[in-house]
Design a protein around this motif. Structure first.
Motif, short mmCIF file in Angstrom:
data_model
loop_
_atom_site.label_atom_id
_atom_site.label_comp_id
_atom_site.label_asym_id
_atom_site.label_seq_id
_atom_site.Cartn_x
_atom_site.Cartn_y
_atom_site.Cartn_z
N SER A 69 0.84 -1.19 0.00
CA SER A 69 0.00 0.00 0.00
C SER A 69 0.88 1.25 0.00
CB SER A 69 -0.93 -0.01 1.21
OG SER A 69 -1.88 1.04 1.11
N LEU A 70 0.27 2.38 0.17
CA LEU A 70 0.99 3.64 0.21
C LEU A 70 1.79 3.77 1.51
CD1 LEU A 70 -1.88 5.93 -1.07
CD2 LEU A 70 0.16 5.32 -2.36
N GLY A 71 2.89 4.49 1.43
CA GLY A 71 3.67 4.76 2.63
C GLY A 71 3.07 5.89 3.44
N THR A 72 3.51 6.03 4.66
CA THR A 72 2.93 7.04 5.55
C THR A 72 3.10 8.47 5.01
OG1 THR A 72 5.01 7.05 6.81
CG2 THR A 72 3.23 5.63 7.62
N LYS A 73 4.18 8.71 4.25
CA LYS A 73 4.40 10.05 3.71
C LYS A 73 3.43 10.37 2.57
CE LYS A 73 9.29 10.35 4.93
NZ LYS A 73 10.69 10.53 4.42
N GLN A 74 2.76 9.34 2.08
CA GLN A 74 1.80 9.54 0.98
C GLN A 74 0.35 9.59 1.48
OE1 GLN A 74 3.69 6.01 -0.94
NE2 GLN A 74 3.35 7.17 -2.83
N LYS A 122 -19.57 -15.40 -9.39
CA LYS A 122 -20.88 -14.77 -9.56
C LYS A 122 -21.29 -13.94 -8.36
CE LYS A 122 -21.16 -16.94 -13.48
NZ LYS A 122 -20.90 -16.21 -14.74
N THR A 123 -20.70 -14.21 -7.20
CA THR A 123 -21.07 -13.47 -6.00
C THR A 123 -20.28 -12.17 -5.92
OG1 THR A 123 -19.38 -14.68 -4.75
CG2 THR A 123 -21.62 -15.57 -4.73
N GLN A 124 -20.69 -11.30 -5.01
CA GLN A 124 -20.00 -10.03 -4.82
C GLN A 124 -18.63 -10.27 -4.18
OE1 GLN A 124 -21.87 -6.43 -3.58
NE2 GLN A 124 -23.92 -7.24 -3.84
N MET A 125 -17.66 -9.54 -4.66
CA MET A 125 -16.30 -9.64 -4.14
C MET A 125 -15.99 -8.46 -3.23
SD MET A 125 -14.33 -12.21 -5.52
CE MET A 125 -12.73 -11.68 -6.13
N GLY A 126 -15.11 -8.70 -2.27
CA GLY A 126 -14.58 -7.62 -1.46
C GLY A 126 -13.17 -7.30 -1.92
N VAL A 127 -12.60 -6.25 -1.38
CA VAL A 127 -11.28 -5.82 -1.82
C VAL A 127 -10.22 -6.87 -1.51
CG1 VAL A 127 -10.84 -4.55 0.34
CG2 VAL A 127 -9.62 -3.91 -1.75
N LYS A 128 -10.34 -7.55 -0.40
CA LYS A 128 -9.34 -8.57 -0.04
C LYS A 128 -9.30 -9.70 -1.06
CE LYS A 128 -8.00 -11.65 3.74
NZ LYS A 128 -8.25 -12.05 5.16
N SER A 129 -10.47 -10.21 -1.44
CA SER A 129 -10.55 -11.29 -2.43
C SER A 129 -10.09 -10.81 -3.80
CB SER A 129 -11.97 -11.84 -2.50
OG SER A 129 -12.38 -12.38 -1.27
N ALA A 130 -10.44 -9.58 -4.15
CA ALA A 130 -10.06 -9.04 -5.46
C ALA A 130 -8.54 -8.93 -5.59
CB ALA A 130 -10.71 -7.68 -5.67
N VAL A 131 -7.89 -8.49 -4.55
CA VAL A 131 -6.43 -8.40 -4.56
C VAL A 131 -5.80 -9.79 -4.70
CG1 VAL A 131 -4.41 -7.87 -3.11
CG2 VAL A 131 -6.26 -6.21 -3.31
N ALA A 132 -6.40 -10.77 -4.04
CA ALA A 132 -5.89 -12.14 -4.14
C ALA A 132 -6.04 -12.69 -5.56
CB ALA A 132 -6.62 -13.04 -3.14
N ALA A 145 -5.35 2.15 2.71
CA ALA A 145 -5.29 0.97 1.84
C ALA A 145 -6.65 0.65 1.25
CB ALA A 145 -4.77 -0.23 2.64
N ASP A 146 -7.71 0.85 2.01
CA ASP A 146 -9.06 0.56 1.53
C ASP A 146 -9.47 1.45 0.37
OD1 ASP A 146 -9.81 -1.65 2.93
OD2 ASP A 146 -11.20 -0.64 4.27
N ALA A 147 -8.89 2.65 0.30
CA ALA A 147 -9.21 3.54 -0.82
C ALA A 147 -8.20 3.40 -1.96
CB ALA A 147 -9.23 5.00 -0.33
N TYR A 148 -6.96 3.07 -1.61
CA TYR A 148 -5.91 2.97 -2.62
C TYR A 148 -6.05 1.71 -3.48
CZ TYR A 148 -1.14 2.35 -4.45
OH TYR A 148 -0.04 2.14 -5.26
N ALA A 149 -6.37 0.58 -2.86
CA ALA A 149 -6.46 -0.68 -3.60
C ALA A 149 -7.45 -0.63 -4.76
CB ALA A 149 -6.80 -1.82 -2.64
N PRO A 150 -8.64 -0.04 -4.61
CA PRO A 150 -9.59 -0.03 -5.73
C PRO A 150 -9.08 0.61 -7.01
CG PRO A 150 -10.74 0.46 -3.70
CD PRO A 150 -9.28 0.47 -3.38
N VAL A 151 -8.23 1.66 -6.92
CA VAL A 151 -7.73 2.26 -8.16
C VAL A 151 -6.78 1.32 -8.88
CG1 VAL A 151 -8.07 4.66 -7.46
CG2 VAL A 151 -5.90 3.55 -6.95
#
Length: 206
Positions: free
Chosen positions: A4-9, A121-131, A164-170
């Motif tokens: 994810s992004l570093g603290t300075k970001q 076919k089911t809805q995915m969350g960010v954790k599963s999508a990253v995997a 991380a929750d906002a950065y991962a989707p992009v």
């Protein structure tokens, strides 16, 4: 491990002065990762007063807005702008919370149902999508997710989690488009890869 992004970001926004300092930069962002956090409710019948934190992320920066009337007023044009894409997961409840505050979310891309080409076919969350897309582990700590997001000073774990929750989707949207998978949207203009260099423009009347 998901990088994810570093603290300075990561910038925590607590007042309107800080909002004004990033106003121009945000106005130019065509793709924004989007998420919210609310103080959890535990009692039966208790109504959430959230969102208490609004997260917006670009490809190299995350902004965590601690909600107040002034900050919500500042964010209103961005959240309502159909030409600025806000991308995230499971945004139906977010739309409901903002509607209660008089804000209609526009330009929303919910990625939760964008994985049918993978046989899902089911809805995915960010954790599963990253995997699925990156074969990486995206940490979702329940203790942090259910922590008090309304407190004045967020702890470092909350800050990193929210960013991380906002950065991962992009990154996920970018990878889907790279693979030729376009999320279902009602936009009159296309989402195309690459999205870092080709800004999405507001449609013009024929």
């Amino acid at each position: 491990m998901f990088q994810s992004l570093g603290t300075k970001q990561i910038v925590v926004i607590q007042n309107i002065t800080q909002c004004q300092e990033i106003a121009e930069e945000l106005s130019k962002a065509q793709i924004l990762g989007f998420d919210t956090e609310s103080k959890p409710t535990f009692s039966k019948g208790e109504v959430s007063t959230g969102p208490h934190l609004i997260q917006l992320a670009t490809f190299d920066q995350a902004y965590l807005f601690q909600v107040s009337p002034n900050i919500l007023e500042f964010l209103h044009p961005i959240l309502a702008n159909p030409a600025q894409i806000k991308v995230g997961f499971g945004l139906k409840n977010d739309a409901h919370l903002f509607r209660k505050k008089g804000i209609e979310l526009n330009g929303i891309v919910d990625l939760a149902k964008s994985f049918s080409s993978f046989g899902i076919k089911t809805q995915m969350g960010v954790k599963s999508a990253v995997a699925v897309l990156f074969q990486q582990h995206f940490i979702k700590n329940k203790k942090i997710s259910t922590s008090n997001w309304s407190k004045t000073k967020l702890n470092p774990e909350q800050i990193l989690y929210a960013a991380a929750d906002a950065y991962a989707p992009v990154l996920i949207l970018e990878e889907l488009l790279r693979r030729g998978i376009t999320p279902n949207t009602s936009f009159k203009f296309p989402l195309k890869y690459p999205i870092r260099t080709n800004a999405i423009k507001e449609p013009t009347e024929a």
